[in-house]
Write a protein that holds these residues in place. Sequence first.
Motif, PDB file in Angstrom:
ATOM      1  N   THR A 187      40.957  66.747  31.778  1.00 27.46           N
ATOM      2  CA  THR A 187      39.903  65.086  32.177  1.00 27.46           C
ATOM      3  C   THR A 187      39.515  66.068  33.280  1.00 27.46           C
ATOM      4  N   ILE A 188      37.909  65.146  33.187  1.00 24.63           N
ATOM      5  CA  ILE A 188      37.875  65.943  34.946  1.00 24.63           C
ATOM      6  C   ILE A 188      36.929  64.606  34.869  1.00 24.63           C
ATOM      7  N   LEU A 189      37.377  64.344  36.241  1.00 22.80           N
ATOM      8  CA  LEU A 189      36.997  63.175  37.367  1.00 22.80           C
ATOM      9  C   LEU A 189      35.520  63.541  38.349  1.00 22.80           C
ATOM     10  N   TYR A 190      35.235  62.587  37.858  1.00 19.90           N
ATOM     11  CA  TYR A 190      33.712  62.322  39.280  1.00 19.90           C
ATOM     12  C   TYR A 190      33.861  60.852  39.500  1.00 19.90           C
ATOM     13  N   ASN A 191      32.856  60.666  40.273  1.00 21.95           N
ATOM     14  CA  ASN A 191      32.259  59.511  41.276  1.00 21.95           C
ATOM     15  C   ASN A 191      30.709  59.035  40.774  1.00 21.95           C
ATOM     16  N   PRO A 192      30.550  57.623  39.478  1.00 20.44           N
ATOM     17  CA  PRO A 192      29.562  57.717  38.787  1.00 20.44           C
ATOM     18  C   PRO A 192      28.152  57.117  39.769  1.00 20.44           C
ATOM     19  N   LYS A 193      28.830  56.226  41.096  1.00 19.59           N
ATOM     20  CA  LYS A 193      28.099  56.292  42.190  1.00 19.59           C
ATOM     21  C   LYS A 193      26.561  57.430  42.863  1.00 19.59           C
ATOM     22  N   LEU A 209      34.636  68.107  26.436  1.00 19.73           N
ATOM     23  CA  LEU A 209      34.911  67.890  27.768  1.00 19.73           C
ATOM     24  C   LEU A 209      35.034  66.011  28.565  1.00 19.73           C
ATOM     25  N   GLN A 210      36.002  65.919  28.056  1.00 18.76           N
ATOM     26  CA  GLN A 210      35.778  64.337  29.035  1.00 18.76           C
ATOM     27  C   GLN A 210      36.077  64.134  30.249  1.00 18.76           C
ATOM     28  N   TRP A 211      35.175  63.494  30.837  1.00 14.71           N
ATOM     29  CA  TRP A 211      35.095  62.867  31.286  1.00 14.71           C
ATOM     30  C   TRP A 211      35.602  61.108  32.780  1.00 14.71           C
ATOM     31  N   ILE A 212      35.860  61.478  33.468  1.00 16.08           N
ATOM     32  CA  ILE A 212      36.519  60.273  33.749  1.00 16.08           C
ATOM     33  C   ILE A 212      35.928  59.131  34.635  1.00 16.08           C
ATOM     34  N   PRO A 213      35.243  58.720  34.477  1.00 14.49           N
ATOM     35  CA  PRO A 213      34.671  57.882  36.383  1.00 14.49           C
ATOM     36  C   PRO A 213      35.645  57.382  37.089  1.00 14.49           C
ATOM     37  N   TYR A 232      37.710  67.907  40.144  1.00 16.62           N
ATOM     38  CA  TYR A 232      36.610  66.693  40.436  1.00 16.62           C
ATOM     39  C   TYR A 232      35.572  67.641  41.100  1.00 16.62           C
ATOM     40  N   VAL A 233      34.465  66.647  40.467  1.00 12.50           N
ATOM     41  CA  VAL A 233      33.277  66.738  40.302  1.00 12.50           C
ATOM     42  C   VAL A 233      32.247  66.055  40.920  1.00 12.50           C
ATOM     43  N   ASP A 234      31.463  66.933  41.831  1.00 14.31           N
ATOM     44  CA  ASP A 234      30.847  66.088  42.707  1.00 14.31           C
ATOM     45  C   ASP A 234      29.569  66.538  43.084  1.00 14.31           C
ATOM     46  N   PHE A 235      28.155  66.655  42.696  1.00 14.79           N
ATOM     47  CA  PHE A 235      26.958  66.490  42.729  1.00 14.79           C
ATOM     48  C   PHE A 235      26.559  65.429  44.044  1.00 14.79           C
ATOM     49  N   GLY A 236      26.636  64.570  44.549  1.00 12.79           N
ATOM     50  CA  GLY A 236      26.517  62.775  45.497  1.00 12.79           C
ATOM     51  C   GLY A 236      25.591  63.999  46.654  1.00 12.79           C
ATOM     52  N   GLU A 237      24.758  62.777  47.166  1.00 17.00           N
ATOM     53  CA  GLU A 237      24.017  63.220  48.178  1.00 17.00           C
ATOM     54  C   GLU A 237      24.995  63.723  49.183  1.00 17.00           C
ATOM     55  N   ASN A 238      25.681  63.796  50.012  1.00 17.19           N
ATOM     56  CA  ASN A 238      27.345  63.260  50.580  1.00 17.19           C
ATOM     57  C   ASN A 238      26.585  63.915  52.603  1.00 17.19           C
ATOM     58  N   GLU A 247      39.921  62.959  49.334  1.00 12.69           N
ATOM     59  CA  GLU A 247      40.883  61.814  48.161  1.00 12.69           C
ATOM     60  C   GLU A 247      42.020  63.762  46.959  1.00 12.69           C
ATOM     61  N   SER A 248      40.683  64.126  46.983  1.00 13.50           N
ATOM     62  CA  SER A 248      41.408  64.575  45.402  1.00 13.50           C
ATOM     63  C   SER A 248      41.819  66.027  45.901  1.00 13.50           C
ATOM     64  N   VAL A 249      41.430  65.932  47.073  1.00 13.85           N
ATOM     65  CA  VAL A 249      42.210  68.116  47.133  1.00 13.85           C
ATOM     66  C   VAL A 249      43.583  67.207  47.926  1.00 13.85           C
ATOM     67  N   SER A 250      43.403  65.952  48.407  1.00 11.10           N
ATOM     68  CA  SER A 250      45.198  65.865  49.212  1.00 11.10           C
ATOM     69  C   SER A 250      46.345  65.859  47.383  1.00 11.10           C
ATOM     70  N   GLN A 251      45.382  65.296  46.611  1.00 13.53           N
ATOM     71  CA  GLN A 251      46.395  65.087  45.705  1.00 13.53           C
ATOM     72  C   GLN A 251      46.139  66.358  44.294  1.00 13.53           C
ATOM     73  N   ASP A 252      45.672  67.828  44.666  1.00  8.81           N
ATOM     74  CA  ASP A 252      45.560  69.355  44.292  1.00  8.81           C
ATOM     75  C   ASP A 252      44.665  68.845  43.238  1.00  8.81           C
ATOM     76  N   CYS A 253      43.661  68.159  43.396  1.00  6.39           N
ATOM     77  CA  CYS A 253      42.778  68.985  42.464  1.00  6.39           C
ATOM     78  C   CYS A 253      41.506  70.011  43.028  1.00  6.39           C
ATOM     79  N   CYS A 254      41.320  70.766  41.955  1.00  9.65           N
ATOM     80  CA  CYS A 254      40.300  71.695  42.361  1.00  9.65           C
ATOM     81  C   CYS A 254      38.662  70.876  42.167  1.00  9.65           C
ATOM     82  N   ILE A 255      37.827  71.555  43.071  1.00  8.90           N
ATOM     83  CA  ILE A 255      36.575  70.712  43.128  1.00  8.90           C
ATOM     84  C   ILE A 255      35.193  71.818  43.352  1.00  8.90           C
ATOM     85  N   ILE A 256      34.783  71.306  41.865  1.00 10.28           N
ATOM     86  CA  ILE A 256      33.620  72.376  41.988  1.00 10.28           C
ATOM     87  C   ILE A 256      32.005  70.940  42.976  1.00 10.28           C
TER      88      ILE A 256
END
Length: 329
Positions: A187-193, A209-213, A232-238, A247-256
């Motif tokens: 599964t792929i995690l993302y922030n819907p906001k 692919l399965q995306w989970i908000p 964890y996938v993030d394309f926000g303004e940040n 938080e995601s990297v603290s839980q050993d998620c890779c990041i794109i």
Amino acid sequence: MISYKNTSKIIIFCPPKKVTGGPEALHQLSNKLYELGFDNVYMHYVPKKANAKAVNYNIYRTQEIHSFEDHPDNILIIPESMTFLIKKYPQSQKIIWWLSVDFYKILMDYRVRKQSFITKIFYNQNDKEYHFEALPNVYQWAQSYRSSIYLKDHGIPESQIDFVCDYINPIFLENKEPIQKDLNNKTILYNPKKGKKEIPELIKASPDLQWIPIQNMNASQIKELMSKSLLYVDFGENPGRDKMLRESVSQDCCIISGKNGSSAYYEDLMIPEEYKFEFSESKIPAIVEKIKEVLNNYPQHIPQFRVYKDMVLNEEITFEKKLQEIFKK
């Protein structure tokens, strides 16, 4: 330099009832100052509301103050979203904490624009706003490397900028050992906001692919979800150092990620360039290909995120040391 005295009050300004990265950082600041032995620390919510402290922040020690004297001994910590308050307290020492630089101009312009013709007769809101003037007793904190660049671009000397970054919710720091993952959970995690334009396009381009908000969850639930996920996938303004990325990297998620805001700077998002993309329609196939590559070869990719994870795991210690340096008793 900030001049802290036994007679000083440290007053932290914060919007009421908000559950976002900025308000959490402000509550963390209160809690950490108490831990360091400062008992004269107060939250001041603007605008005033009953039960202003969000329940999510009950883990942080705070006490509320409704009024106070404008006095040279007092230290006011004001987020960049509330810089209209800088000139309201000319006597007090003031720290602007640049948690999300994008909100500064957006909210300042909004406050000026919403003035009615009648109120303009009595005062001009633009005159009350902070425009990076060289005012006495005004100090700058940058939450991110990007914030420091923003301040320097607006004429603030580097010598007048302190780097003060918050840290992720302590629940994410309880286990610092590598997390055992089910490699079949793709599964792929993302922030819907965030990334409201980009993420739907990526989802459309990857029907297999399965995306989970991540939404309507508390910190414990987010941690549990992240601890089981690979990516964890993030394309926000940040506009600042993003909490969910950390938080995601603290839980050993890779990041794109994209390259918006602070994500463009290695100092803020310490991951290799191969995992960062300048989003465009033509880049969607390459991004989806990278997502699949990470999901299918997680053990080979996760070591690339160790530097970023180590930085995140040490942010609370760094935060504490910086506060001890600034608020010398």
